[in-house]
Design a protein around this motif. Structure first.
Motif, short mmCIF file in Angstrom:
data_model
loop_
_atom_site.label_atom_id
_atom_site.label_comp_id
_atom_site.label_asym_id
_atom_site.label_seq_id
_atom_site.Cartn_x
_atom_site.Cartn_y
_atom_site.Cartn_z
N GLN A 207 22.34 -7.60 -8.52
CA GLN A 207 21.96 -6.35 -8.90
C GLN A 207 20.34 -6.38 -8.86
OE1 GLN A 207 24.13 -3.87 -9.57
NE2 GLN A 207 22.52 -2.56 -10.00
N ILE A 208 19.66 -5.28 -8.46
CA ILE A 208 18.15 -5.37 -8.69
C ILE A 208 17.54 -4.95 -9.95
CG2 ILE A 208 16.26 -3.89 -7.99
CD1 ILE A 208 17.23 -3.24 -5.49
N ARG A 209 16.93 -5.98 -10.78
CA ARG A 209 16.50 -5.81 -12.07
C ARG A 209 15.39 -4.93 -11.97
NH1 ARG A 209 20.81 -6.06 -14.12
NH2 ARG A 209 21.98 -7.78 -13.74
N TYR A 210 14.49 -5.13 -11.12
CA TYR A 210 13.10 -4.43 -11.06
C TYR A 210 12.62 -4.57 -9.66
CZ TYR A 210 10.28 -8.56 -11.75
OH TYR A 210 9.64 -9.64 -11.49
N LEU A 211 12.02 -3.52 -9.00
CA LEU A 211 11.47 -3.43 -7.72
C LEU A 211 10.12 -2.61 -7.84
CD1 LEU A 211 13.39 -2.21 -4.76
CD2 LEU A 211 11.41 -0.89 -5.30
N VAL A 212 9.13 -3.22 -6.96
CA VAL A 212 7.97 -2.82 -7.06
C VAL A 212 7.70 -2.27 -5.72
CG1 VAL A 212 5.51 -3.30 -7.17
CG2 VAL A 212 6.99 -4.30 -8.79
N LEU A 213 7.20 -1.06 -5.58
CA LEU A 213 6.79 -0.38 -4.38
C LEU A 213 5.23 -0.53 -4.31
CD1 LEU A 213 8.83 3.04 -3.81
CD2 LEU A 213 8.57 0.95 -2.29
N GLY A 214 4.63 -1.08 -3.43
CA GLY A 214 3.21 -1.20 -3.31
C GLY A 214 2.67 -0.54 -2.11
N ILE A 215 1.81 0.44 -2.36
CA ILE A 215 1.54 1.23 -1.12
C ILE A 215 -0.06 1.34 -1.22
CG2 ILE A 215 1.49 3.62 -0.53
CD1 ILE A 215 3.92 4.21 -2.41
N GLY A 216 -0.29 0.99 -0.05
CA GLY A 216 -1.91 0.68 0.43
C GLY A 216 -2.32 1.96 1.37
N ILE A 217 -3.14 2.84 1.33
CA ILE A 217 -3.46 3.82 2.20
C ILE A 217 -4.97 3.85 2.54
CG2 ILE A 217 -3.28 6.31 2.52
CD1 ILE A 217 -1.24 6.46 0.44
N ASN A 218 -5.21 3.72 3.86
CA ASN A 218 -6.62 4.08 4.27
C ASN A 218 -7.12 5.47 4.20
OD1 ASN A 218 -6.74 1.49 4.85
ND2 ASN A 218 -5.88 1.80 6.88
N VAL A 219 -7.81 5.85 3.15
CA VAL A 219 -8.15 7.33 2.89
C VAL A 219 -9.55 7.76 3.41
CG1 VAL A 219 -8.17 9.12 1.43
CG2 VAL A 219 -6.72 7.29 0.85
N ASN A 220 -10.55 7.30 2.81
CA ASN A 220 -12.04 7.55 3.02
C ASN A 220 -12.70 6.50 3.83
OD1 ASN A 220 -11.90 10.31 2.24
ND2 ASN A 220 -11.82 9.81 0.15
N GLN A 221 -12.14 5.33 4.16
CA GLN A 221 -13.07 4.30 5.08
C GLN A 221 -13.59 5.06 6.09
OE1 GLN A 221 -9.89 4.11 4.10
NE2 GLN A 221 -9.62 1.96 2.84
N LYS A 222 -14.94 4.62 6.41
CA LYS A 222 -15.41 4.82 7.71
C LYS A 222 -15.19 3.66 8.54
CE LYS A 222 -19.58 6.56 5.71
NZ LYS A 222 -20.55 5.91 4.99
N ASN A 223 -15.22 3.69 10.06
CA ASN A 223 -14.98 2.75 10.77
C ASN A 223 -15.65 1.22 10.39
OD1 ASN A 223 -13.82 2.11 13.21
ND2 ASN A 223 -15.98 1.94 14.24
N GLU A 224 -16.90 1.37 9.84
CA GLU A 224 -17.63 0.11 9.55
C GLU A 224 -16.79 -0.50 8.31
OE1 GLU A 224 -19.14 2.90 10.03
OE2 GLU A 224 -20.79 3.27 8.86
N ASP A 225 -15.94 0.27 7.44
CA ASP A 225 -15.43 -0.11 6.35
C ASP A 225 -14.38 -1.05 6.80
OD1 ASP A 225 -17.14 1.06 4.48
OD2 ASP A 225 -16.20 2.84 4.74
N ILE A 226 -13.77 -0.70 7.98
CA ILE A 226 -12.51 -1.70 8.30
C ILE A 226 -12.72 -2.95 8.73
CG2 ILE A 226 -10.58 -1.23 9.89
CD1 ILE A 226 -10.37 1.55 8.87
N PRO A 227 -12.11 -4.09 8.50
CA PRO A 227 -12.53 -5.39 9.02
C PRO A 227 -12.57 -5.34 10.49
CG PRO A 227 -10.82 -5.53 7.40
CD PRO A 227 -11.14 -4.04 7.49
N GLU A 228 -13.46 -5.90 11.09
CA GLU A 228 -13.62 -5.88 12.66
C GLU A 228 -12.32 -6.15 13.27
OE1 GLU A 228 -17.50 -7.54 12.98
OE2 GLU A 228 -17.16 -7.55 15.22
N HIS A 229 -11.53 -7.33 13.07
CA HIS A 229 -10.53 -7.56 13.57
C HIS A 229 -9.33 -6.47 13.52
CE1 HIS A 229 -9.41 -8.84 9.60
NE2 HIS A 229 -7.96 -8.97 10.16
N LEU A 230 -9.22 -5.62 12.71
CA LEU A 230 -8.49 -4.52 12.40
C LEU A 230 -8.91 -3.06 13.26
CD1 LEU A 230 -7.41 -5.25 8.96
CD2 LEU A 230 -6.02 -5.62 10.96
#
Ligand code: BTN
Length: 346
Positions: free
Chosen positions: A217-240
């Protein structure tokens, strides 16, 4: 309830009409002078609150201040998020957002939510952070996000499900995030199974579902959510840069993160309640209409094994069913795969 949350709730509820200072002070059990101090503090944080002095009695020149909220800053502030979620006049009981904590910086919001899960805290708590020093992604990867530009959130849940059904939560989270993006930013993303929210081949958001189970039985579950909202191109790591994007890069304007976070919480809460009522088939239907993986030839890597086939559908547990060239149907569960290529079936 904290005073700032009560004040903001009333300001959201009263909209353009504004709220009378005497009424508000009485409602929250404080003096008008103490209320004024809180209003000044909210202004200092960046809330634009207008004061109107209204004459209430022509004979003794009585007057009352009226407060009206004009705008709120682009920052995640726990009392503000709580007020936004709980201010609608028609109140619907919610599971998500019973408590919201916002950190300026933390290692990982999933780590904090897991600790709360271990400590027996009730489901529905949401942790946000403006920055993570050890943000976790799927398959041992890192999740990086420029400070104050994205949404980094973890939701603690205690669904009465078997561990094999945990993927259902990833599915409802991806659907809720996509629906909220459409509603607030007018962007229609697609979902790449199992957990990526995409726009034209670039990743806008990712979901990391972590759980603890005992006795089947699941005792607890964590939903982790990461969203790119207001990043400019230069805020994003180069390799991505060729594979990731933010909503701002797509819309060419900033998105108010608290408004988007509120829409996500509301969508996810509604879908979680449907899931608990046994409505998962309906939720799958919405997910399928947004999913870009179905109908495509995909390569799946399970450790050293590799299969190629057509992604046909997902089953009731959220596992992907892949038909290989030999006609065999293989069930692929999210925890063990990475999809490497994505061609449409000819
Ligand atoms: C992925 O696509 O690999 C999943 C990324 C999930 C990132 C989020 S950010 C908030 C939460 N805290 C973490 O450490 N990870 C998740």
């Amino acid at each position: 309830m904290k005073h700032d949350e009560q004040i903001l709730r009333e300001l959201y509820r009263s909209g353009d009409e504004g709220v009378c200072a005497n009424f508000l002070a009485t409602k929250i059990g404080t003096s008008c002078a103490a209320l004024w101090k809180r209003i000044e503090e909210l202004r200092r944080i960046g809330f634009e609150i207008l004061t109107n002095r209204i004459n209430t009695n022509q004979i003794d020149a009585g007057h009352s201040d009226h407060y009206r909220l004009l705008s709120s800053p682009d920052l995640l502030f726990g009392e503000d998020l709580m007020a936004r979620i709980h201010s609608p006049k028609i109140h619907s009981p919610k599971i998500l957002g019973r408590q919201i904590q916002v950190f300026r910086e933390t290692a990982s919001t999933n780590e904090i939510a897991q600790r709360l899960g271990k400590d027996g805290v009730a489901e529905g708590v949401i942790i946000f952070s403006e920055h993570q020093t050890r943000g976790r992604g799927r398959l041992g990867r890192h999740w990086t996000s420029a400070r104050g530009k994205g949404i980094l959130m973890s939701v603690l849940l205690r669904p009465q499900l078997r561990p094999s059904q945990a993927a259902r939560l990833t599915i409802i989270a991806a659907t809720a995030v996509s629906r909220a993006m459409k509603c607030i930013a007018n962007v229609s993303p697609s979902i790449k199974w199992p957990n990526d929210v995409m726009f034209k081949g670039r990743k806008l958001a990712g979901i990391l579902t972590e759980m603890h189970a005992e006795s089947g039985q699941i005792r607890y579950l964590v939903l982790g959510i990461g969203i790119n909202v207001n990043q400019k191109n230069e805020d994003i790591p180069e390799h991505l840069r060729s594979t990731a994007a933010s909503l701002k890069m797509i819309c060419a304007h900033s998105i108010h993160r608290a408004t988007l976070a509120t829409a996500i919480i509301e969508a996810l809460d509604a879908d979680y309640q449907k899931l608990l009522c046994g409505d998962f088939p309906k939720l799958i239907h919405e997910w399928e209409t947004r999913c870009e993986t179905l109908g495509k030839i995909i390569s799946v890597h399970f450790g050293n094994r590799h299969i190629e086939g057509c992604a046909e559908t997902i089953d009731a547990d959220g596992a992907l069913l892949v038909r290989t060239a030999s006609g065999q149907r293989i069930r692929v569960s999210a925890s063990e795969v990475s999809i490497r290529s994505n061609k449409r079936q000819s």
